[in-house]
Design an enzyme around this catalytic site. Structure first.
Site, PDB file in Angstrom:
ATOM      1  N   GLN A 197      13.863  48.218 -22.908  1.00 54.02           N
ATOM      2  CA  GLN A 197      15.190  47.728 -23.295  1.00 54.02           C
ATOM      3  C   GLN A 197      15.191  46.221 -23.564  1.00 54.02           C
ATOM      4  O   GLN A 197      16.214  45.544 -23.378  1.00 54.02           O
ATOM      5  CB  GLN A 197      16.223  48.091 -22.227  1.00 54.02           C
ATOM      6  CG  GLN A 197      16.685  49.531 -22.296  1.00 54.02           C
ATOM      7  CD  GLN A 197      17.373  49.878 -23.612  1.00 54.02           C
ATOM      8  OE1 GLN A 197      17.977  49.033 -24.271  1.00 54.02           O
ATOM      9  NE2 GLN A 197      17.280  51.129 -24.019  1.00 54.02           N
ATOM     10  N   SER A 198      14.072  45.692 -24.018  1.00 55.02           N
ATOM     11  CA  SER A 198      13.975  44.256 -24.292  1.00 55.02           C
ATOM     12  C   SER A 198      14.943  43.826 -25.396  1.00 55.02           C
ATOM     13  O   SER A 198      15.013  44.443 -26.467  1.00 55.02           O
ATOM     14  CB  SER A 198      12.546  43.937 -24.730  1.00 55.02           C
ATOM     15  OG  SER A 198      12.489  42.700 -25.404  1.00 55.02           O
ATOM     16  N   ASN A 199      15.647  42.728 -25.127  1.00 54.87           N
ATOM     17  CA  ASN A 199      16.494  42.131 -26.173  1.00 54.87           C
ATOM     18  C   ASN A 199      15.637  41.326 -27.140  1.00 54.87           C
ATOM     19  O   ASN A 199      15.980  41.165 -28.310  1.00 54.87           O
ATOM     20  CB  ASN A 199      17.524  41.186 -25.536  1.00 54.87           C
ATOM     21  CG  ASN A 199      18.348  41.895 -24.498  1.00 54.87           C
ATOM     22  OD1 ASN A 199      19.073  42.830 -24.825  1.00 54.87           O
ATOM     23  ND2 ASN A 199      18.236  41.487 -23.241  1.00 54.87           N
ATOM     24  N   PHE A 200      14.530  40.800 -26.616  1.00 54.97           N
ATOM     25  CA  PHE A 200      13.653  39.944 -27.420  1.00 54.97           C
ATOM     26  C   PHE A 200      13.106  40.712 -28.618  1.00 54.97           C
ATOM     27  O   PHE A 200      13.170  40.259 -29.760  1.00 54.97           O
ATOM     28  CB  PHE A 200      12.509  39.469 -26.522  1.00 54.97           C
ATOM     29  CG  PHE A 200      11.704  38.310 -27.051  1.00 54.97           C
ATOM     30  CD1 PHE A 200      12.214  37.435 -27.999  1.00 54.97           C
ATOM     31  CD2 PHE A 200      10.421  38.066 -26.570  1.00 54.97           C
ATOM     32  CE1 PHE A 200      11.469  36.355 -28.461  1.00 54.97           C
ATOM     33  CE2 PHE A 200       9.673  36.992 -27.018  1.00 54.97           C
ATOM     34  CZ  PHE A 200      10.191  36.144 -27.967  1.00 54.97           C
TER      35      PHE A 200
ATOM     36  N   ALA B 280       9.801  44.848 -22.730  1.00 55.12           N
ATOM     37  CA  ALA B 280      10.216  46.043 -21.984  1.00 55.12           C
ATOM     38  C   ALA B 280      10.929  47.018 -22.933  1.00 55.12           C
ATOM     39  O   ALA B 280      11.354  46.626 -24.019  1.00 55.12           O
ATOM     40  CB  ALA B 280      11.155  45.644 -20.860  1.00 55.12           C
TER      41      ALA B 280
END
Ligand SMILES: Cc1ncc(COP(=O)(O)O)c(C=O)c1O
Length: 348
Positions: free
Chosen positions: A81-84, A79
């Site tokens: 705002q993905s942290n991954f 996404a």
């Protein structure tokens, strides 16, 4: 299964040497008092590398395999705002790889802050190349597109190693949480949780489900009966239950070690999910504020805020009464800055 057999099974997989492990296990006296429970927090927001979080434990295995294959580029999807993807970019920096991030437009509508601050800004600082994937919620299409991107990179002379999210890929990242189950079991033997060093229930965010399922597999493999409740952050409980069941089978196949688990081991809670992935609700906002103001603990709007909101809902309904509860903090706070306009309206 003995601890040694589980460690041996994990030892067959390459691991990138990164992360600050073990992470602390802390008691939360003020939240415990407010909710009339005993609440512990597993601080996987402190896993180190970038801003840390659960994805560090997963990427140790993905990047380990990438390095073993002599890859030079990590294409990854997530996404906006993905942290991954942001944590993958941090791994890429540390291990001299390039990172190509495909940002999926899963959340709408979005603000200007959401599109440029938080993990987007950090991924740029880390030197990643960003690509856009406009097709909203379509996991299979997103994975197909990231493989197409990898193909293009290969044609351009790179050696890509794709980090996929969908259920058709081996659950390598879950191994980080099988390992975390070993860590927790050892830690609980050393920490005074008041009765026999045990907790009764763990609450943990369940998205791709690799964190939740890896932990559940690891605990059951070690014959630990602690209940693990996954808090839905992306799909409802019915769909997520199906996914966790499939991923448990996939982990058994990957580790070539079947374990004994019952259907009621798979426990999903979705009452803090609405209105959907990446979208705040009032219980989540309240949970973020209360954790910050009573414990100095920052949660995030997408994963850990919803998990704490679930804990608070369950506590209020009496379902956790008398239990020792472990809140698994999976990180994600770097997305807080992308939600400033909703968390602090008017900047006040
Ligand atoms: C902070 C945070 N917590 C929890 C999760 C959920 O983990 P999983 O995708 O393994 O279910 C994510 C996933 O992106 C995350 O970034």
């Amino acid at each position: 299964m003995s601890l040694q057999s589980l460690q041996q099974a994990l030892g067959k997989f390459a691991q990138a040497p990164a992360g600050h492990l073990p992470t602390p296990l802390e008691h939360c006296p003020n939240l415990s008092h407010a909710l009339n429970l005993s609440i512990w927090v597993k601080r996987d927001d402190c896993t180190g590398l970038g801003f840390g979080g659960n994805k560090v434990r997963q990427l140790i295995f993905y990047v380990g395999e990438a390095l073993a294959q002599n890859a030079d580029t990590l294409p990854i999807t997530g996404a906006v705002q993905s942290n991954f993807v942001c944590t993958a970019a941090a791994f890429a920096s540390k291990f001299n790889l390039q990172c190509h991030i495909q940002l999926e437009e899963r959340v709408s509508p979005t603000s200007e802050l959401y599109r440029r601050n938080g993990n987007v800004m950090l991924s740029k600082l880390l030197g990643a190349t960003l690509h856009s994937f406009p097709k909203a919620e379509n996991e299979a299409a997103a994975d197909a597109a990231v493989y197409a991107l990898a193909e293009q990179l290969r044609k351009d002379g790179h050696r890509p190693y794709v980090i996929p999210l969908g259920v058709n890929s081996p659950p390598l990242g879950a191994l980080g949480y099988v390992q975390a189950a070993i860590e927790l079991t050892t830690q609980l033997q050393q920490v005074d949780t008041n009765v026999d060093g045990q907790v009764d229930e763990i609450l943990i965010a369940s998205g791709s489900a690799l964190t939740h399922t890896g932990l559940l597999y690891g605990l059951r493999a070690l014959s630990q009966a602690t209940s693990v409740r996954g808090v839905c952050v992306r799909r409802d409980a019915t769909q997520q239950t199906r996914r966790v069941r499939q991923r448990l089978d996939d982990i058994e196949a990957l580790l070539q070690q079947d374990i004994t688990w019952q259907d009621n081991d798979i426990n999903l809670y979705d009452s803090s999910l609405a209105p959907g992935y990446g979208q705040l609700n009032s219980d989540t906002e309240q949970a973020i504020r209360q954790a910050a103001q009573s414990e100095g603990l920052f949660l995030d709007p997408v994963y850990t805020g919803k998990t704490m909101a679930a804990l608070m809902q369950l506590a209020k309904s009496g379902q956790l009464q008398g239990k020792r509860v472990l809140f698994w903090h999976t990180g994600g706070q770097s997305a807080l800055h992308a939600y400033e306009d909703q968390l602090i309206p008017g900047g006040a």
